[in-house]
Structure formats: structure tokens, C-alpha cells
Enzyme design. Structure first.
Site, short mmCIF file in Angstrom:
data_model
loop_
_atom_site.label_atom_id
_atom_site.label_comp_id
_atom_site.label_asym_id
_atom_site.label_seq_id
_atom_site.Cartn_x
_atom_site.Cartn_y
_atom_site.Cartn_z
CG ASP A 216 -1.97 0.96 1.32
OD1 ASP A 216 -2.86 0.86 0.47
OD2 ASP A 216 -1.97 1.84 2.22
CD GLU B 88 -2.40 2.60 -3.53
OE1 GLU B 88 -3.47 3.17 -3.72
OE2 GLU B 88 -1.79 2.66 -2.44
#
Ligand code: ABC
Ligand code: CA
Length: 488
Positions: free
Chosen positions: A215, A239
Site C-alpha cells: 500500500d 500501489e
């Protein structure tokens, strides 16, 4: 598993809380409430047939560690991104044994487990009112509720990210807002770095994890990642939420892979309407391919995820949907499909796009279930025909109609159009003999319908169709398992 082990995979992404329960209850799940709805790791384990029968061989699950309990201004931590304790598991999703059982069940099917993880931030609630707001973030937060970084000194001095063009701001200021600040870990501190590295090393071993989805990668300084990645010892895709291919590709120097946001922005535009700009997609794909280099083949290629409106919130035209869904399965990256797309879910942005799947009954007679099965089948057939498919860049072949484009990749040609399902216009694609994909007079099979056309005497293939569906063409010799009966 390494990047090499992952490149031929096909990933099904679930929101653990929303994919499957392990009892036979099917309670309503109101996404707007932002509350736990009862999905579990055991629930996923029980539904592996459903996932595997669509042709997926890997599952990406929500973050697994302990999260803040109770209600915040944005509801409960059902999505798993609000870490409060990296040394425990989120008990809403099950026990350590349940997670190990999921991992083992996947492995016994030769499937991989990808776990979502967060390094960038932790969540501490307001000390005066745990369910309320934090008007003056850092000073009001009760860091003692966080494990192991339980004092304010483990975090960057408080500031919300203000200027996304200022990389220092992006890395060292906080995500979230006054209602729910995401305390930004001081990833410049050596001891903190060491703690995170040993944590990931142990986590991967404890649960036999095959890969990670990381993330908020752009919110941590780049040179944090190589050491972390080495400690993890498995494939990691990151990400980096931005449309700029140069910026995003920069992170492929420090982790194996990135989620392909640059192409995603163009993909949803291209097929979002019948007047979408296809050339913006093909030129972005060409630009991103250059920027990614070899990591293009392991970029996570997706049409939907838990942060963005579902594609069918924009259009439910089946022809457009089928084209858009096809891209990740045949272009350069590793395909990732977000749970529920196959059932035709239409949720808008967060939190509407995190629907419970149980009301669907996991119905395998839905048209998009068949479509995704064919897409996975096409990909497998292409790899079986020529394993260089996985390391050969897609190459666009010029077409004359602006409502079409086509590319070749290894043994296949992928043909796209955004004319939509209600147009009666005939669309024609040409696959020139110079591509050498088809021999003289050979049958060229569209794997999505198992229908065929004959190449001409030079090996040139002309495909004419109406109805707006995409086509994935392979030589007849390559499709015996995916299309046992080929129709002319
Ligand atoms: C909660 C509520 C939401 C509410 C929000 C304020 O708070 O649920 O309804 O609107 C988790 C949860 C969320 C939760 C958040 C915050 O935590 O899933 O439900 O939202 O508490 C990752 C995950 C995401 C996760 C987090 C946090 C991070 O995938 O699920 O959210 O752990 C930034 C980050 C990105 C992050 C995303 C949510 O925020 O970079 O890593 N996702 C610009 C910025 C981006 C930014 C984006 C969204 O805005 O550049 O960095 O993402 O705010 C394009 C540009 C982009 C631009 C977009 C909007 O437009 O190219 O650059 O992105 O054209
Ligand atoms: Ca940060």
C-alpha cells in the site's frame, strides 16, 4: 515466490470482509455503513472452487494485521488498512490457524497467496474521545494503543499532505484528515526500518505468503524499499496512485512491480463510452511500456479495485465491459480482477464498491463469469503455444477504423472496439501476413467465441464483426483445450 514465478499468474482480488462468510448466513451488508459484514479467511477457503473455476491461480486478500477497533468518523476498519498492531491478526477475519489453512489450501491447488500490507502509516484514535474526531491531530492521539510504535516520536512531525507535487510532503506528511489522521511512520529512522524489515520477514514465513501488494508505496522514501523487499523475500507489487508513467515506473527500480495505474486511467476512458479515446490508450500503453522496461511483464494490470468506482458504474454495455475486461488478460502485465466484477456489481467509489458477494449466490451462470473464464483460458492457451508470450511486448498493428485497435503479443492477436453492443456498424480488423501469426489458409480462432476465419494464401487475416465484442485470435493448433470444437 519470485517475480518470475508470478509473471504467468492471474490474480483474483478480494476484500476479505466482503467476499465470503463461513456460516450459511447471508445478511445484508450496507456498504454505506462502513461496518464489518462478516467475511473471513475461512469463507475464502470454502470458496476456492469458485475462484479457481474461473481460471485464477492466485488470490490477493485485504491486509491481515490488527486494526483499530470500534467506530471512527469513517466507520469500522473492515478494509484492514488502519493498522494498530503489526504483531496480531485482525480477529474479525479469523484466527492464525484459519489464515494458515487458507494458505495451505491455496498451495495444495498450486495457487498463490498475495497479502496486502501497509508500511506508511498506523492509526491511533483520539485519546479524549476514541470514537470522535481529532481536531489537533498528533497531540490528541493516543499512541499507546499502537504496537510496536507506541510513542509520537516514531512518527513524522504532524502535517497533512498539502502539495502532491512536493515529494517530501508526499513522503513525510500524513494521509487522512482531521476526522481520521493516518499517523505517518518515520521510515527514515534506522531502528524503525529494522523493525519493519524483521516484521515482514516473519509474517511471510509464518503464513507462507507468496507475494505482497504494498500500500501507499509513493508515500515512503524510495530507498526504504529495496531492504524491505529483500527482507520479505517474495514478489511485491506496489500501489503508486498516479497517472504519470515516468513517475510510477520510477518505483520499479526499487520493487519488483507496480500496479498499472497509468494505463488504467486510459483504459476506463477508452471503453467507458462509445466515444472513448482509443488512441489515448494505445499511446499511453506504448509510453508506459518504454518506461517500465522488463517490469512491464509483471506490472499489476487491472480494470477495478477497492478504491475506484466499478467499471459498470460507468457503463453496463456488455460489449464495452467485455473489451475493457479483456485488456489486463492479454496486455503485458499480470492480470488482476477485483471480486464481484464477474457478478456484474456496479458500486461507485469507496465505500460503494465493496459490496458483499454473498447476495449473488456465487452464480456461475452469469455472462461475465463465462467471459473471465475464456479470458483466463485464452491467456493460458497463448502461454502454452509459446511461453515467450510472457516476455514479449505487446505491439500495436495499425488499423483503419478509429473505433478499433489491435495488438499482437506472442502467438495471439487481440482485437478491440468501442462501438458498443447496440451499434449495427460492422467493424473490420486486419492482421497482416507480416505478423507471421497465421500460416497460409490456417484457421484463426477467436478464443472468446470459439469461432474461426481462414487466413488467406499469404497468412493475412481479416476479421469482420458486429456487436462490439473484443476478439482474441490464436491459430487453431493452439486452442484445442480452450476451444475443443471450433466453428468456422
Ligand atoms: C476513508 C473512507 C472514504 C473517505 C476517506 C476520506 O476515508 O472510507 O470513504 O473518502 C483506506 C480505506 C479507505 C479509507 C482510507 C483513509 O483508508 O480503504 O476506505 O477512506 O482512511 C491506499 C489503499 C486504500 C487505503 C489507503 C490507506 C491507501 O489502496 O484502500 O484506504 O491505507 C492516496 C494514496 C493512495 C491511497 C489513496 C486512498 O489515497 O496515494 O496510496 N490508497 C490523488 C493523489 C493520490 C491519492 C488520491 C486519492 O488523490 O495523487 O496519491 O491517493 O486521494 C488522478 C491523478 C491522481 C489523483 C487522482 C484523484 O486523480 O492522476 O494522482 O490521486 O487523475
Ligand atoms: Ca510516509
Amino acid at each position: 515466490a519470485s517475480a518470475d514465478d508470478w509473471r504467468g499468474r492471474s490474480i483474483y482480488q478480494v476484500v476479505t470482509d466482503r467476499f465470503a462468510r463461513d456460516d450459511n448466513q447471508t445478511p445484508a451488508c450496507n456498504t454505506t455503513d462502513r461496518k464489518y459484514c462478516g467475511g473471513t479467511w475461512k469463507g475464502i477457503t470454502n470458496r476456492l472452487d469458485y475462484i479457481q473455476n474461473m481460471g485464477f491461480d492466485s488470490v490477493w486478500i485485504s491486509p491481515i494485521v490488527g486494526n483499530v477497533e470500534g467506530t471512527t468518523a469513517y466507520g469500522e476498519a473492515y478494509h484492514g488498512y488502519w493498522t494498530s498492531n503489526i504483531n496480531t491478526l485482525n480477529s474479525h477475519f479469523g484466527t492464525a490457524d484459519d489464515l494458515k489453512a487458507l494458505s495451505a489450501a491455496l498451495h495444495s491447488r498450486k495457487m498463490y497467496l498475495m497479502v496486502d500490507i501497509v508500511v506508511n502509516h498506523f492509526v491511533a484514535l483520539n485519546s479524549t474521545s476514541p470514537t470522535g474526531t481529532a481536531e489537533t491531530p498528533a497531540s490528541n492521539l493516543d499512541f499507546s494503543t499502537i504496537t510496536p510504535f507506541n510513542t509520537v516520536s516514531s512518527y513524522h512531525p504532524f502535517c497533512f499532505i498539502n502539495d502532491y507535487n512536493n515529494q517530501t510532503d508526499v513522503e513525510q506528511c500524513w494521509l487522512g484528515d482531521v476526522n481520521l489522521p493516518l499517523a505517518d511512520l518515520n521510515t527514515e529512522d534506522t531502528e524503525t526500518v529494522n523493525t519493519m524489515n524483521s516484521w515482514i520477514n516473519k509474517l511471510v514465513k509464518d503464513y507462507d505468503i507468496d507475494g505482497l501488494r504494498i500500500d501507499t508505496v509513493k508515500h515512503v522514501r524510495k530507498d526504504f524499499w529495496p531492504g524491505f523487499k529483500q527482507a520479505a523475500g517474495v514478489f511485491a507489487t506496489g500501489e503508486v496512485l498516479l497517472g504519470d508513467p515516468e513517475y510510477v515506473a520510477g518505483y520499479t527500480k526499487v520493487i519488483d512491480s507496480v500496479l498499472d495505474y497509468p494505463n488504467w486511467y486510459q483504459l476506463i476512458e477508452a471503453f467507458g463510452t462509445t466515444s472513448g479515446n482509443l488512441s489515448a490508450l494505445t499511446s499511453m500503453a506504448t509510453q508506459a511500456q518504454k518506461a517500465y522496461g522488463d517490469s512491464a511483464f509483471v506490472a499489476g494490470s487491472f480494470l477495478e479495485n477497492h478504491d475506484q468506482p466499478r467499471f459498470q458504474a460507468t457503463t453496463t454495455d456488455m460489449a464495452l465491459v467485455k473489451n475493457a475486461m479483456a485488456w489486463p488478460f492479454v496486455h503485458d502485465g499480470i492480470p488482476i480482477m477485483y471480486y464481484g466484477q464477474e457478478q456484474g456489481l456496479t458500486g461507485k467509489g469507496d465505500p460503494d464498491n465493496r459490496e458483499a458477494l454473498w447476495p449473488s449466490g456465487y452464480d456461475t451462470s452469469k455472462p461475465l463469469v463465462a467471459h473471465v473464464k475464456s479470458l483466463n483460458g485464452a491467456r493460458k492457451a497463448a502461454v502454452a503455444a509459446n511461453s515467450a508470450f510472457l516476455t514479449t511486448p505487446a505491439q500495436f498493428i495499425p488499423q483503419t477504423q478509429i473505433s478499433t485497435f489491435a495488438f499482437t503479443k506472442g502467438p495471439l492477436a487481440a482485437l478491440f472496439t468501442n462501438t458498443g453492443s447496440s451499434s449495427s456498424d460492422k467493424v473490420t480488423w486486419t492482421i497482416p501476413a507480416s505478423t507471421k501469426l497465421f500460416k497460409a489458409n490456417e484457421k484463426a480462432v477467436d478464443v472468446l467465441t470459439c469461432t474461426s476465419v481462414d487466413a488467406d494464401g499469404d497468412g493475412k487475416v481479416t476479421v469482420t464483426a458486429e456487436g462490439g465484442n473484443p476478439k482474441i485470435m490464436l491459430p487453431a493448433s493452439a486452442v484445442t483445450s480452450v476451444c475443443p470444437t471450433v466453428r468456422a
